[in-house]
Design a protein around this motif. Sequence first.
Motif, PDB file in Angstrom:
ATOM      1  N   SER A 139       0.837  -1.185   0.000  1.00 48.58           N
ATOM      2  CA  SER A 139       0.000   0.000   0.000  1.00 48.58           C
ATOM      3  C   SER A 139       0.870   1.232   0.000  1.00 48.58           C
ATOM      4  N   GLN A 140       0.306   2.332  -0.480  1.00 47.79           N
ATOM      5  CA  GLN A 140       1.064   3.563  -0.617  1.00 47.79           C
ATOM      6  C   GLN A 140       0.268   4.692  -0.003  1.00 47.79           C
ATOM      7  N   GLN A 141       0.957   5.655   0.639  1.00 45.52           N
ATOM      8  CA  GLN A 141       0.261   6.749   1.286  1.00 45.52           C
ATOM      9  C   GLN A 141       1.096   8.009   1.202  1.00 45.52           C
ATOM     10  N   CYS A 142       0.441   9.140   1.358  1.00 41.70           N
ATOM     11  CA  CYS A 142       1.118  10.442   1.353  1.00 41.70           C
ATOM     12  C   CYS A 142       0.799  11.142   2.655  1.00 41.70           C
ATOM     13  N   ASP A 143       1.820  11.609   3.360  1.00 40.98           N
ATOM     14  CA  ASP A 143       1.649  12.274   4.644  1.00 40.98           C
ATOM     15  C   ASP A 143       2.134  13.698   4.515  1.00 40.98           C
ATOM     16  N   ASP A 144       1.184  14.645   4.563  1.00 40.72           N
ATOM     17  CA  ASP A 144       1.525  16.051   4.408  1.00 40.72           C
ATOM     18  C   ASP A 144       1.595  16.779   5.740  1.00 40.72           C
ATOM     19  N   ASN A 145       1.798  16.067   6.812  1.00 40.60           N
ATOM     20  CA  ASN A 145       1.805  16.676   8.140  1.00 40.60           C
ATOM     21  C   ASN A 145       3.065  17.500   8.341  1.00 40.60           C
ATOM     22  N   ASN A 146       2.884  18.788   8.516  1.00 41.58           N
ATOM     23  CA  ASN A 146       4.046  19.654   8.687  1.00 41.58           C
ATOM     24  C   ASN A 146       4.397  19.899  10.144  1.00 41.58           C
ATOM     25  N   ASN A 147       3.836  19.083  11.044  1.00 46.57           N
ATOM     26  CA  ASN A 147       4.153  19.233  12.455  1.00 46.57           C
ATOM     27  C   ASN A 147       5.313  18.349  12.881  1.00 46.57           C
ATOM     28  N   ASP A 148       5.905  17.638  11.926  1.00 44.54           N
ATOM     29  CA  ASP A 148       7.017  16.756  12.245  1.00 44.54           C
ATOM     30  C   ASP A 148       8.266  17.599  12.420  1.00 44.54           C
ATOM     31  N   ILE A 149       8.566  17.963  13.665  1.00 48.86           N
ATOM     32  CA  ILE A 149       9.679  18.857  13.939  1.00 48.86           C
ATOM     33  C   ILE A 149      11.004  18.184  13.620  1.00 48.86           C
ATOM     34  N   ALA A 150      11.065  16.885  13.774  1.00 46.51           N
ATOM     35  CA  ALA A 150      12.312  16.185  13.485  1.00 46.51           C
ATOM     36  C   ALA A 150      12.656  16.234  12.016  1.00 46.51           C
ATOM     37  N   LEU A 151      11.632  16.341  11.188  1.00 43.03           N
ATOM     38  CA  LEU A 151      11.890  16.348   9.740  1.00 43.03           C
ATOM     39  C   LEU A 151      12.084  17.751   9.230  1.00 43.03           C
ATOM     40  N   PHE A 152      11.204  18.667   9.602  1.00 40.98           N
ATOM     41  CA  PHE A 152      11.260  20.020   9.075  1.00 40.98           C
ATOM     42  C   PHE A 152      11.311  21.015  10.234  1.00 40.98           C
ATOM     43  N   THR A 153      12.188  21.972  10.154  1.00 45.77           N
ATOM     44  CA  THR A 153      12.295  23.005  11.174  1.00 45.77           C
ATOM     45  C   THR A 153      11.842  24.323  10.594  1.00 45.77           C
ATOM     46  N   SER A 154      10.976  25.011  11.337  1.00 42.42           N
ATOM     47  CA  SER A 154      10.423  26.266  10.858  1.00 42.42           C
ATOM     48  C   SER A 154      11.451  27.380  10.987  1.00 42.42           C
ATOM     49  N   SER A 155      11.372  28.310  10.032  1.00 40.52           N
ATOM     50  CA  SER A 155      12.251  29.470  10.071  1.00 40.52           C
ATOM     51  C   SER A 155      11.641  30.593   9.267  1.00 40.52           C
ATOM     52  N   ARG A 156      11.798  31.793   9.765  1.00 34.45           N
ATOM     53  CA  ARG A 156      11.285  32.944   9.043  1.00 34.45           C
ATOM     54  C   ARG A 156      12.283  33.448   8.011  1.00 34.45           C
ATOM     55  N   HIS A 157      13.486  32.942   8.081  1.00 36.94           N
ATOM     56  CA  HIS A 157      14.526  33.401   7.177  1.00 36.94           C
ATOM     57  C   HIS A 157      14.823  32.326   6.136  1.00 36.94           C
ATOM     58  N   LEU A 158      15.249  32.774   4.982  1.00 37.43           N
ATOM     59  CA  LEU A 158      15.584  31.862   3.900  1.00 37.43           C
ATOM     60  C   LEU A 158      16.847  31.085   4.240  1.00 37.43           C
ATOM     61  N   LYS A 159      16.823  29.816   4.044  1.00 36.89           N
ATOM     62  CA  LYS A 159      17.962  28.964   4.336  1.00 36.89           C
ATOM     63  C   LYS A 159      18.697  28.625   3.049  1.00 36.89           C
ATOM     64  N   VAL A 160      20.002  28.635   3.131  1.00 41.31           N
ATOM     65  CA  VAL A 160      20.832  28.284   1.986  1.00 41.31           C
ATOM     66  C   VAL A 160      21.639  27.052   2.360  1.00 41.31           C
ATOM     67  N   HIS A 161      21.704  26.096   1.445  1.00 40.17           N
ATOM     68  CA  HIS A 161      22.376  24.822   1.731  1.00 40.17           C
ATOM     69  C   HIS A 161      23.414  24.540   0.644  1.00 40.17           C
ATOM     70  N   PRO A 162      24.530  25.236   0.656  1.00 45.62           N
ATOM     71  CA  PRO A 162      25.536  25.021  -0.392  1.00 45.62           C
ATOM     72  C   PRO A 162      26.141  23.622  -0.354  1.00 45.62           C
ATOM     73  N   LEU A 163      26.335  23.082   0.843  1.00 48.27           N
ATOM     74  CA  LEU A 163      26.933  21.747   0.955  1.00 48.27           C
ATOM     75  C   LEU A 163      25.989  20.678   0.417  1.00 48.27           C
ATOM     76  N   ALA A 164      24.712  20.796   0.775  1.00 48.17           N
ATOM     77  CA  ALA A 164      23.727  19.833   0.272  1.00 48.17           C
ATOM     78  C   ALA A 164      23.591  19.936  -1.243  1.00 48.17           C
ATOM     79  N   THR A 165      23.611  21.164  -1.757  1.00 48.34           N
ATOM     80  CA  THR A 165      23.527  21.353  -3.201  1.00 48.34           C
ATOM     81  C   THR A 165      24.728  20.733  -3.906  1.00 48.34           C
ATOM     82  N   PHE A 166      25.904  20.901  -3.320  1.00 45.24           N
ATOM     83  CA  PHE A 166      27.118  20.334  -3.903  1.00 45.24           C
ATOM     84  C   PHE A 166      27.050  18.814  -3.962  1.00 45.24           C
TER      85      PHE A 166
END
Length: 201
Positions: free
Chosen positions: A2-29
């Motif tokens: 079975s397949q499912q999609c979870d759009d829950n944005n309360n998962d703090i471990a996965l996504f961290t909220s920020s009011r400022h734009l984040k840049v990830h040069p190392l991840a992009t590289f």
Amino acid sequence: TSQQCDDNNNDIALFTSSRHLKVHPLATFFHLFFRVSAIITYLFCDWFSRSFIACFVTILLLLSFDFWSVKNVTGRLLVGLRWWNQIDEDGKSHWVFEAKKSSPKNRATSTEAEAQIFWLGLIVCPLIWTVFLFSTLFSLKLKWLALVIAGLSLQAANLYGYIRCKLGGSKNIARVASTYLGQQLFQRVRHKAYTIRKKTG
């Protein structure tokens, strides 16, 4: 399965909220480094080493590092998407496709350029491995066939997983497909009716 999609944005471990734009040069590289290195090594491995085993293992390791980093790190940081497989208590396998919802508090977790680089690398590299597959078959270099199939499979799996996340899971994909087919059918019927009216008129 079975397949499912979870759009829950309360998962703090996965996504961290920020009011400022984040840049990830190392991840992009590293999003491009392993997959581009695997392609370059495949093309020019005969220049570096005459050992087929050494070339095979090196390319396979680069492909494995790329699969892990794109699946677990760069997708989450650069575009706010993640997918994985989990086993429930009944022993059934579930594919989970997770997408971060945009909100005023965390409107952007990466720059637009980073997102473009992510999708460009994700789409172009499997196409290159597809070309390698046909060239391997036509040139009868069958000893490379297993490696090319592995490269294409690993990168196509990430591409498929992130497309599922982007479209919102199987339900949204079915909705998009049905909408597209409906639009195509409507356009054909309208065009045919216009043609008939023009002939009769």
